[in-house]
Write a protein that holds these residues in place. Structure first.
Motif, short mmCIF file in Angstrom:
data_model
loop_
_atom_site.label_atom_id
_atom_site.label_comp_id
_atom_site.label_asym_id
_atom_site.label_seq_id
_atom_site.Cartn_x
_atom_site.Cartn_y
_atom_site.Cartn_z
N TRP A 185 51.77 36.29 -76.77
CA TRP A 185 52.65 35.72 -78.07
C TRP A 185 52.11 34.62 -78.56
N LEU A 186 51.98 34.83 -80.02
CA LEU A 186 51.75 33.82 -80.89
C LEU A 186 52.83 32.96 -81.13
N GLY A 187 52.65 31.76 -80.76
CA GLY A 187 53.97 30.65 -80.84
C GLY A 187 53.65 29.68 -81.96
N VAL A 188 54.75 29.47 -82.81
CA VAL A 188 54.56 28.36 -83.67
C VAL A 188 55.71 27.18 -83.77
N LEU A 189 55.42 26.11 -84.12
CA LEU A 189 56.48 25.28 -84.46
C LEU A 189 56.74 24.97 -85.75
N ALA A 190 57.78 24.98 -86.46
CA ALA A 190 57.98 24.85 -87.91
C ALA A 190 58.86 23.31 -88.10
N ASP A 191 58.64 22.71 -89.13
CA ASP A 191 59.47 21.70 -89.58
C ASP A 191 60.56 22.20 -90.52
N VAL A 192 61.52 22.81 -90.15
CA VAL A 192 62.53 23.87 -90.81
C VAL A 192 63.57 23.87 -89.88
N ALA A 193 65.15 23.84 -90.46
CA ALA A 193 66.31 24.13 -89.56
C ALA A 193 66.12 25.43 -88.95
N SER A 195 66.84 29.08 -88.63
CA SER A 195 67.84 30.21 -89.33
C SER A 195 68.95 30.89 -88.73
N HIS A 196 69.28 30.58 -87.60
CA HIS A 196 70.29 31.09 -86.64
C HIS A 196 70.84 29.99 -85.90
N ASP A 197 71.76 30.03 -85.59
CA ASP A 197 72.59 28.71 -84.46
C ASP A 197 72.02 29.34 -82.90
N GLU A 198 71.89 30.51 -82.63
CA GLU A 198 71.48 30.88 -81.44
C GLU A 198 70.12 31.50 -81.46
N LEU A 199 69.49 31.69 -80.07
CA LEU A 199 68.28 32.55 -80.00
C LEU A 199 68.38 33.95 -80.62
N VAL A 200 67.32 34.50 -81.31
CA VAL A 200 67.33 35.76 -81.64
C VAL A 200 66.23 36.53 -81.07
N TYR A 201 66.36 37.66 -80.40
CA TYR A 201 65.19 38.36 -79.69
C TYR A 201 65.50 39.76 -80.26
N GLU A 242 55.41 38.31 -91.39
CA GLU A 242 55.51 39.08 -90.11
C GLU A 242 56.74 38.89 -89.48
N LEU A 243 57.20 37.61 -89.31
CA LEU A 243 58.45 37.23 -88.69
C LEU A 243 59.49 37.86 -89.64
N GLU A 244 59.46 37.47 -90.86
CA GLU A 244 60.54 38.15 -91.73
C GLU A 244 60.75 39.69 -91.49
N ARG A 245 59.64 40.49 -91.46
CA ARG A 245 59.88 41.87 -91.20
C ARG A 245 60.31 42.28 -90.07
N ARG A 246 60.12 41.50 -88.96
CA ARG A 246 60.64 41.93 -87.69
C ARG A 246 61.89 41.59 -87.24
N LEU A 247 62.41 40.29 -88.10
CA LEU A 247 63.71 40.00 -87.82
C LEU A 247 64.83 40.33 -88.83
N GLU A 256 64.64 31.08 -93.34
CA GLU A 256 64.01 30.10 -94.08
C GLU A 256 62.46 29.61 -93.47
N ARG A 257 61.59 29.42 -94.16
CA ARG A 257 60.39 29.07 -94.33
C ARG A 257 60.06 27.45 -94.38
N GLY A 258 59.14 27.03 -93.58
CA GLY A 258 58.73 25.59 -93.55
C GLY A 258 57.43 25.35 -93.14
N PRO A 259 56.93 24.17 -93.03
CA PRO A 259 55.37 24.02 -92.83
C PRO A 259 55.19 23.97 -91.33
N LEU A 260 54.14 24.78 -90.86
CA LEU A 260 53.95 24.99 -89.30
C LEU A 260 53.08 23.73 -89.02
N THR A 261 53.62 23.22 -87.71
CA THR A 261 52.77 21.93 -87.28
C THR A 261 52.13 22.24 -86.09
N GLN A 262 52.08 23.59 -85.41
CA GLN A 262 51.39 24.00 -84.38
C GLN A 262 51.50 25.53 -84.25
#
Ligand code: RFL
Ligand code: PHB
Length: 391
Positions: A185-193, A195-201, A242-247, A256-262
């Protein structure tokens, strides 16, 4: 140095064990190899089962979690550009999960331990465990450049997958069961609300994706990548594309996109070491078992282990009877194997392996259709995700 219970590792397992023992009036010392800032910042789990939340609250460590944790009553499965919501309380008789990061659980437990508990030494690296088969096991360790020894009645290895405690179990006694996966897994943290109020798998031909969160303003997202990938190989915009394509869905949902912090890469592994006890040495959490993160079970299993162990140690001290300590390994392993089974199922349900055939892909879709159309299949997922009872 002397204590009753010597604990190696100040991850969630070691910290919570120290807290539970303190509440039961049992002395302990925690040795942690890293510094406090490192332990408090290590990005990992995000989902607490109901049982974990209850344990933290009962241990007096739930105040901030109750304020800042986000209760989630379901998850969404995405496949074939469609969405299917799994309603946890409706399927499990009222159970839910809580989004509250492992970093925050650790910060809360460290603050409590330093304020009220026994010694917690940072930058104190255990060098091994000696005498586990006798009455006085010992932990030689190095602290601030000096070598010292902690003499104990019991030693608990809460030192994670790469720790030293497991190595003290003789090869003839250890049995290891494991599997690695050809993806990570490539994991990222992003400063953005989020895009869904529950987890999406999401299951997608290009691979798995997960949308999670840390707070109403911070998203946590994951992409399946080939094993051996380095985080630097992926540019920020490339990750979002890539996230957009798969989701992507057929309705008007947008990412929604935002700056990646990690950015970091996590390998995927299933691993169980049996037994979880040897003489006066006990293993708990990732030191004894690893699951791939798809089922969100690792931290919750660690909590289950130390609750079982704290109860058993308290029982032994109150009654003189070792029966619960003797049952520790078998009691934990029953729950561990259920989590191994579920984590494996979730992983193979949602990821594409390089050698998957078109037949495998159709089977995955059939398994997902089954969950989306059968209350029994969906209940099985909801029960496992929200957690198996402790003990
Ligand atoms: P930890 O957290 O690895 O802590 C072990 C500690 O021991 C220290 N240590 C030593 N100290 C002294 N001397 C030595 N010789 C030592 N060797 C090691 C280490 O520095 C460390 O501080 O193990 P613990 O406490 O058993 O906790 C386990 C959890 O951290 C782990 O299972 C979870 O993070 C797994 N996991 C998830 N679990 C969940 O329940 N829900 C999730 O949503 C979830 N998501 C995840 C995850 C793990 C991930 N990664 C990075 C593996 C997502 C990811 C990406
Ligand atoms: C996370 O938020 O880090 C997370 C959530 C669910 C998982 C794994 C990780 O299954």
């Amino acid at each position: 140095m002397r204590t009753t219970v010597g604990i190696i590792g100040a991850g969630p397992a070691g910290l919570l064990l120290a807290r539970l023992l303190h509440r039961a009036g049992i002395e302990s010392v925690v040795l942690e190899g890293r510094d406090r800032a490192y332990v408090e910042r290590r990005q990992r789990a995000g989902i607490l089962e109901q049982g974990t939340v209850d344990v933290l609250r009962a241990a007096g460590a739930g105040e901030r979690m109750d304020r800042e944790g986000l209760r989630h009553d379901g998850i969404e499965l995405r496949f074939g550009r469609r969405r299917h919501r799994v309603d946890f309380p409706g399927l499990t008789g009222g159970r839910s999960v809580t989004v509250y990061a492992q970093t925050e659980v650790c910060k809360d437990l460290i603050a409590l331990q330093l304020k009220e508990g026994g010694p917690l030494l940072f930058e104190a690296e255990a060098l091994g465990v000696e005498g586990a088969e006798g009455d006085r096991p010992r932990i030689p360790f190095r602290h601030q450049g000096r070598e010292d020894v902690l003499e104990c009645e019991y030693v608990v290895g809460c030192d994670g997958f790469w720790g030293v405690a497991r190595k003290a179990v003789p090869a003839g006694v250890s049995r290891v069961f494991e599997r690695s996966y050809p993806y990570a897994w490539l994991g990222v943290l992003a400063d953005v609300a989020p895009s869904h109020d529950e987890l999406v798998y999401a299951r997608h031909e290009r691979g798995f994706a997960l949308l999670s969160m840390r707070s109403p303003a911070v998203s946590r997202l994951y992409l399946q990548v080939p094993a051996g990938t380095e985080a630097g190989q992926w540019g920020d915009e490339e990750i979002w594309d890539e996230l957009e394509r798969r989701l992507e869905t057929d309705d008007d949902w947008r990412l929604e996109r935002g700056p990646l912090t990690q950015k970091s890469v996590t390998p995927m592994r299933s691993f169980v070491h049996e037994p979880m006890r040897h003489g006066r040495l006990f293993l708990a959490g990732d030191a004894a078992h690893i699951v791939p993160p798809t089922g969100a079970k690792g931290l919750n299993l660690a909590v289950g282990d130390v609750v079982t162990l704290a109860r058993a140690l308290a029982h032994e001290r109150q009654t003189g009877s070792p029966e619960l300590l003797d049952a520790y390994s078998a009691t934990c392993l029953r729950r561990v194997w259920q989590a191994e089974r579920f984590s494996y199922d979730m992983t193979t349900l949602l990821h594409r392996a390089p050698d998957d055939t078109p037949f495998d892909a159709r089977l995955q879709l059939a398994r997902l259709e089954r969950i989306a159309s059968s209350r029994a299949a969906e209940t099985d997922l909801a029960e496992a995700y929200t957690g198996f009872p402790l003990g």
